[in-house]
Write a protein that holds these residues in place. Structure first.
Motif, PDB file in Angstrom:
ATOM      1  N   LYS A 232       0.841  -1.206   0.000  1.00 29.32           N
ATOM      2  CA  LYS A 232       0.000   0.000   0.000  1.00 29.32           C
ATOM      3  C   LYS A 232       0.871   1.249   0.000  1.00 29.32           C
ATOM      4  O   LYS A 232       0.586   2.211  -0.712  1.00 29.32           O
ATOM      5  CB  LYS A 232      -0.921  -0.022   1.225  1.00 29.32           C
ATOM      6  CG  LYS A 232      -1.771   1.201   1.368  1.00 29.32           C
ATOM      7  CD  LYS A 232      -3.166   0.951   0.888  1.00 29.32           C
ATOM      8  CE  LYS A 232      -4.054   2.092   1.263  1.00 29.32           C
ATOM      9  NZ  LYS A 232      -4.702   2.689   0.142  1.00 29.32           N
ATOM     10  N   LEU A 233       1.948   1.219   0.765  1.00 30.04           N
ATOM     11  CA  LEU A 233       2.875   2.345   0.817  1.00 30.04           C
ATOM     12  C   LEU A 233       3.520   2.561  -0.552  1.00 30.04           C
ATOM     13  O   LEU A 233       3.647   3.699  -1.011  1.00 30.04           O
ATOM     14  CB  LEU A 233       3.937   2.117   1.889  1.00 30.04           C
ATOM     15  CG  LEU A 233       4.988   3.205   2.052  1.00 30.04           C
ATOM     16  CD1 LEU A 233       4.333   4.528   2.448  1.00 30.04           C
ATOM     17  CD2 LEU A 233       6.015   2.802   3.089  1.00 30.04           C
TER      18      LEU A 233
ATOM     19  N   THR B 201       0.907   4.140  -2.984  1.00 26.83           N
ATOM     20  CA  THR B 201       0.694   5.574  -2.761  1.00 26.83           C
ATOM     21  C   THR B 201       1.948   6.383  -3.091  1.00 26.83           C
ATOM     22  O   THR B 201       1.843   7.465  -3.668  1.00 26.83           O
ATOM     23  CB  THR B 201       0.230   5.869  -1.323  1.00 26.83           C
ATOM     24  OG1 THR B 201       1.171   5.347  -0.403  1.00 26.83           O
ATOM     25  CG2 THR B 201      -1.133   5.268  -1.053  1.00 26.83           C
ATOM     26  N   SER B 202       3.116   5.866  -2.760  1.00 24.33           N
ATOM     27  CA  SER B 202       4.361   6.597  -3.044  1.00 24.33           C
ATOM     28  C   SER B 202       4.563   6.780  -4.547  1.00 24.33           C
ATOM     29  O   SER B 202       4.816   7.896  -5.022  1.00 24.33           O
ATOM     30  CB  SER B 202       5.562   5.872  -2.459  1.00 24.33           C
ATOM     31  OG  SER B 202       5.480   5.836  -1.061  1.00 24.33           O
TER      32      SER B 202
ATOM     33  N   GLY C 292       2.281   6.280  -6.949  1.00 18.93           N
ATOM     34  CA  GLY C 292       1.120   6.985  -7.496  1.00 18.93           C
ATOM     35  C   GLY C 292       1.220   8.480  -7.262  1.00 18.93           C
ATOM     36  O   GLY C 292       0.919   9.282  -8.161  1.00 18.93           O
ATOM     37  N   ASP C 293       1.639   8.872  -6.057  1.00 19.94           N
ATOM     38  CA  ASP C 293       1.814  10.294  -5.750  1.00 19.94           C
ATOM     39  C   ASP C 293       2.920  10.907  -6.602  1.00 19.94           C
ATOM     40  O   ASP C 293       2.810  12.053  -7.051  1.00 19.94           O
ATOM     41  CB  ASP C 293       2.127  10.500  -4.262  1.00 19.94           C
ATOM     42  CG  ASP C 293       0.907  10.338  -3.374  1.00 19.94           C
ATOM     43  OD1 ASP C 293      -0.231  10.483  -3.879  1.00 19.94           O
ATOM     44  OD2 ASP C 293       1.082  10.061  -2.169  1.00 19.94           O
TER      45      ASP C 293
ATOM     46  N   ASN D 153      -2.494  -1.318  -9.442  1.00 14.08           N
ATOM     47  CA  ASN D 153      -2.927  -0.539  -8.275  1.00 14.08           C
ATOM     48  C   ASN D 153      -2.410   0.897  -8.321  1.00 14.08           C
ATOM     49  O   ASN D 153      -3.115   1.833  -7.937  1.00 14.08           O
ATOM     50  CB  ASN D 153      -2.491  -1.218  -6.986  1.00 14.08           C
ATOM     51  CG  ASN D 153      -3.187  -2.538  -6.767  1.00 14.08           C
ATOM     52  OD1 ASN D 153      -4.318  -2.735  -7.173  1.00 14.08           O
ATOM     53  ND2 ASN D 153      -2.497  -3.471  -6.134  1.00 14.08           N
ATOM     54  N   ILE D 154      -1.184   1.062  -8.802  1.00 12.76           N
ATOM     55  CA  ILE D 154      -0.600   2.408  -8.911  1.00 12.76           C
ATOM     56  C   ILE D 154      -1.385   3.232  -9.929  1.00 12.76           C
ATOM     57  O   ILE D 154      -1.721   4.393  -9.673  1.00 12.76           O
ATOM     58  CB  ILE D 154       0.898   2.330  -9.299  1.00 12.76           C
ATOM     59  CG1 ILE D 154       1.706   1.721  -8.150  1.00 12.76           C
ATOM     60  CG2 ILE D 154       1.436   3.709  -9.675  1.00 12.76           C
ATOM     61  CD1 ILE D 154       3.132   1.347  -8.517  1.00 12.76           C
TER      62      ILE D 154
ATOM     63  N   TYR E 163      -4.740   4.182  -8.480  1.00 17.03           N
ATOM     64  CA  TYR E 163      -4.552   5.252  -7.495  1.00 17.03           C
ATOM     65  C   TYR E 163      -4.328   6.588  -8.208  1.00 17.03           C
ATOM     66  O   TYR E 163      -4.915   7.609  -7.838  1.00 17.03           O
ATOM     67  CB  TYR E 163      -3.362   4.915  -6.587  1.00 17.03           C
ATOM     68  CG  TYR E 163      -3.039   5.981  -5.579  1.00 17.03           C
ATOM     69  CD1 TYR E 163      -3.746   6.070  -4.384  1.00 17.03           C
ATOM     70  CD2 TYR E 163      -2.019   6.896  -5.801  1.00 17.03           C
ATOM     71  CE1 TYR E 163      -3.453   7.052  -3.448  1.00 17.03           C
ATOM     72  CE2 TYR E 163      -1.715   7.883  -4.884  1.00 17.03           C
ATOM     73  CZ  TYR E 163      -2.427   7.952  -3.705  1.00 17.03           C
ATOM     74  OH  TYR E 163      -2.133   8.933  -2.786  1.00 17.03           O
TER      75      TYR E 163
ATOM     76  N   LYS F 245      -6.627   9.959  -8.038  1.00 18.01           N
ATOM     77  CA  LYS F 245      -5.986  11.185  -7.551  1.00 18.01           C
ATOM     78  C   LYS F 245      -6.183  12.344  -8.548  1.00 18.01           C
ATOM     79  O   LYS F 245      -6.510  13.462  -8.149  1.00 18.01           O
ATOM     80  CB  LYS F 245      -4.495  10.902  -7.336  1.00 18.01           C
ATOM     81  CG  LYS F 245      -3.752  11.951  -6.596  1.00 18.01           C
ATOM     82  CD  LYS F 245      -3.491  11.521  -5.201  1.00 18.01           C
ATOM     83  CE  LYS F 245      -2.479  12.465  -4.609  1.00 18.01           C
ATOM     84  NZ  LYS F 245      -2.760  12.858  -3.285  1.00 18.01           N
TER      85      LYS F 245
ATOM     86  N   LYS G 117     -15.636   7.529  -2.038  1.00 18.18           N
ATOM     87  CA  LYS G 117     -14.352   7.343  -1.342  1.00 18.18           C
ATOM     88  C   LYS G 117     -14.585   6.471  -0.110  1.00 18.18           C
ATOM     89  O   LYS G 117     -15.075   5.367  -0.229  1.00 18.18           O
ATOM     90  CB  LYS G 117     -13.708   8.686  -1.027  1.00 18.18           C
ATOM     91  CG  LYS G 117     -13.261   9.391  -2.287  1.00 18.18           C
ATOM     92  CD  LYS G 117     -12.723  10.786  -2.159  1.00 18.18           C
ATOM     93  CE  LYS G 117     -11.926  11.143  -0.990  1.00 18.18           C
ATOM     94  NZ  LYS G 117     -11.318  12.438  -1.034  1.00 18.18           N
TER      95      LYS G 117
END
Length: 181
Positions: free
Chosen positions: A3-4, A7-8, A10-11, A91-92, A95, A99, A157
């Motif tokens: 998950k980290l 999000t990392s 993807g962000d 998943n990325i 995400y 976003k 969400k």
């Protein structure tokens, strides 16, 4: 840990899209890439095969995507391979899409009802959601679940509004079990 990573990465991709002022363009490209990957599961199998080295995986990425993707997205795929994160790609991308849509004021809702809704009912739900949220546009995915008996469950969400008959009956049942005679 996964998950980290999602999000990392993807962000990071989102930040790249914002900084280069290419949010809409990258959203379209990522959406198309996701569709291509879903239509070709053998590519995911090949990329997940541990018998091939990173260099061989990079060669596959080059053969399949070089010149067909923007330089940013192509390089991003290479980074995922080098960091052994290609398995998280779906998943990325998911995400990243959510976003960018959030950034653009596009909401995503999931509406579950006991029966199929007609066009007028769907229009009323859409109008109500637009008036009660901060979104400019809203994309709604509808699902029919007869076990709800009646009413609906709306999820945006991590917020859930459950006005189904099923949940009301369950609450009533719990309350009746608490009563001591």
């Amino acid at each position: 840990m996964a998950k980290l990573a999602v999000t990392s990465y993807g962000d990071a991709l989102f930040q790249l899209a914002v900084e280069s002022s290419k949010c809409s363009q990258m959203l379209d490209e990522v959406t198309q890439l996701k569709q291509i990957l879903e239509a070709n599961p053998e590519l995911a199998d090949l990329m997940a095969n541990p018998r091939f080295s990173k260099e061989e995986h990079l060669q596959v990425i080059e053969n399949v995507f070089k010149g067909k993707l923007s330089e940013e997205l192509y390089n991003f795929l290479n980074i995922l391979v080098m960091k052994s994160r290609y398995g998280e790609l779906d998943n990325i991308l998911e995400y990243f899409i959510s976003k960018v849509k959030e950034y653009q004021g596009i909401g995503q809702a999931h509406v579950k009802t006991a029966i199929e809704l007609d066009a007028e009912q769907k229009k009323q739900i859409k109008e109500k959601l637009l008036s009660t949220t901060k979104y400019n546009l809203i994309e709604i995915e509808y699902e029919v679940d007869p076990s709800l008996i009646g009413g609906m469950v709306i999820r945006i969400k991590d917020r859930v509004v459950d006005s189904s008959v099923k949940s009301k009956l369950e609450r009533m049942s719990r309350d009746l079990h608490k009563i001591q005679i």
